[in-house]
Design a protein around this motif. Sequence first.
Motif, short mmCIF file in Angstrom:
data_model
loop_
_atom_site.label_atom_id
_atom_site.label_comp_id
_atom_site.label_asym_id
_atom_site.label_seq_id
_atom_site.Cartn_x
_atom_site.Cartn_y
_atom_site.Cartn_z
N ALA A 17 11.56 2.81 7.51
CA ALA A 17 11.03 2.21 8.73
C ALA A 17 12.00 1.15 9.25
O ALA A 17 12.59 0.38 8.49
N SER A 18 12.13 1.12 10.57
CA SER A 18 13.04 0.16 11.20
C SER A 18 12.25 -0.91 11.94
O SER A 18 11.23 -0.61 12.57
N ALA B 90 2.87 11.98 0.52
CA ALA B 90 4.23 11.79 0.02
C ALA B 90 5.20 11.61 1.18
O ALA B 90 6.08 10.73 1.15
N VAL B 91 5.05 12.43 2.21
CA VAL B 91 5.88 12.31 3.41
C VAL B 91 5.68 10.94 4.06
O VAL B 91 6.64 10.28 4.48
N GLN B 92 4.43 10.50 4.11
CA GLN B 92 4.13 9.22 4.74
C GLN B 92 4.78 8.06 3.99
O GLN B 92 5.39 7.17 4.60
N ALA B 93 4.66 8.09 2.67
CA ALA B 93 5.25 7.01 1.87
C ALA B 93 6.77 7.06 1.92
O ALA B 93 7.44 6.02 2.03
N PHE B 94 7.34 8.27 1.86
CA PHE B 94 8.80 8.41 1.88
C PHE B 94 9.40 7.95 3.20
O PHE B 94 10.38 7.20 3.22
N THR B 95 8.80 8.38 4.31
CA THR B 95 9.35 7.99 5.60
C THR B 95 9.22 6.49 5.84
O THR B 95 10.03 5.89 6.55
N TYR C 156 9.52 8.30 13.58
CA TYR C 156 8.73 9.25 14.37
C TYR C 156 7.81 10.07 13.47
O TYR C 156 6.61 10.23 13.76
N ILE C 157 8.37 10.60 12.40
CA ILE C 157 7.56 11.40 11.47
C ILE C 157 6.44 10.55 10.88
O ILE C 157 5.30 11.01 10.74
N HIS C 158 6.76 9.30 10.55
CA HIS C 158 5.78 8.38 9.97
C HIS C 158 4.58 8.20 10.90
O HIS C 158 3.43 8.18 10.46
N HIS C 159 4.86 8.07 12.20
CA HIS C 159 3.78 7.86 13.17
C HIS C 159 2.99 9.13 13.46
O HIS C 159 1.78 9.08 13.70
N ALA D 268 0.83 -1.20 0.00
CA ALA D 268 0.00 0.00 0.00
C ALA D 268 0.87 1.25 0.00
O ALA D 268 0.57 2.24 -0.69
N GLY D 269 1.96 1.21 0.75
CA GLY D 269 2.87 2.35 0.79
C GLY D 269 3.52 2.60 -0.55
O GLY D 269 3.64 3.74 -1.00
N TYR D 270 3.95 1.53 -1.22
CA TYR D 270 4.56 1.68 -2.55
C TYR D 270 3.52 2.19 -3.56
O TYR D 270 3.87 2.94 -4.48
N THR D 271 2.28 1.77 -3.38
CA THR D 271 1.21 2.25 -4.26
C THR D 271 1.00 3.75 -4.08
O THR D 271 0.85 4.49 -5.06
#
Length: 234
Positions: free
Chosen positions: A126-127, A117-122, A152-155, A47-50
Motif C-alpha cells: 500500500a502506498s 490472502a490477496v487482500q493481506a498481500f496487496t 487497486y487490487i486491494h480496493h 489486522a492485516g498482519y493478523t
Amino acid sequence: MHGENAQKIKIRQWDFPVRLFHWALVIAIVTAWWTNQEAIINIHELAGYTVLTLVLFRIVWGIVGSSNARFVSFVKGPFAALSYLRKLPKGSEEELAYAGHNPAGGLMVVVLLILVAVQAFTGLFASENTFLFFDGPLVKYVPSDFANTMNYIHHVNINLIYIAVGLHVTAAIGYLFLKNENLIGPMITGSRKVPASIAGRFAAIKFKSAWLGLLILLICAGIVAAIITVARAG
C-alpha cells in the motif's frame, strides 16, 4: 432409521486450531473493515498482519493438521460442489453429512483463503498516496506502477471478500432454517449431533494435538513479524 426420527449422538467434529482460526479470522476481517472506515491505520495494519499470519497457519494446518482439516479431505472441485448442491434440497442428513467440510463448503473455504490472502498481500505494498496516508512495509522495494496496481487490487478485492462472506453467512442461515442443521454451533464447541448411522464417519477423524496447532500458529506469527521487521528496517 433416517432423517429427523434417527437417534442422534454427540460427536467431535472440529479441532481447536480450526475453530481458533475461523473466529480469529472473523475478528481480524471485521477489525480491518471498521478501522478502514474510521481511518485508524495502525490497527488496520495489525489486522492485516493478523490475516496474513492466519492464512499462513491455515495453509500449514491444511497439510499437517487433523484429517478433516486437511485440504486433501475436502477440496473436491467445482463439479463435486455442484453435485452436492443439487442433492441439497431433498437430501437426507445421512446423505449430506461429511466429517469435515462438504464439497460446496470446502470450495468456499478455498475461495475465502485466496481472497483474504490477496487482500493481506496487496496491503504490504500500500502506498501513502492512495491508501490512508500509509506506506506498506514492502512498497519501497517495488516500482510505483506495481504499488499502484497492488493498491487497486486491494480496493477491489475487498468487495469480493464481502460477497464471499455474505454467501458464507447466508449458507449457514439457510442450513439452520431450511435443513434444521446448525453449522455455527460446532465451529464454536467443536461438537455436533448426528444420526447414529453415520457416527462412524466422524469417529474416523484423526485429530492432531491442539498444542501442535498453537505452536505452528506462533511460528507463523514469528515469520510474518520477522518479514515485516526486516522490511521496515531495510
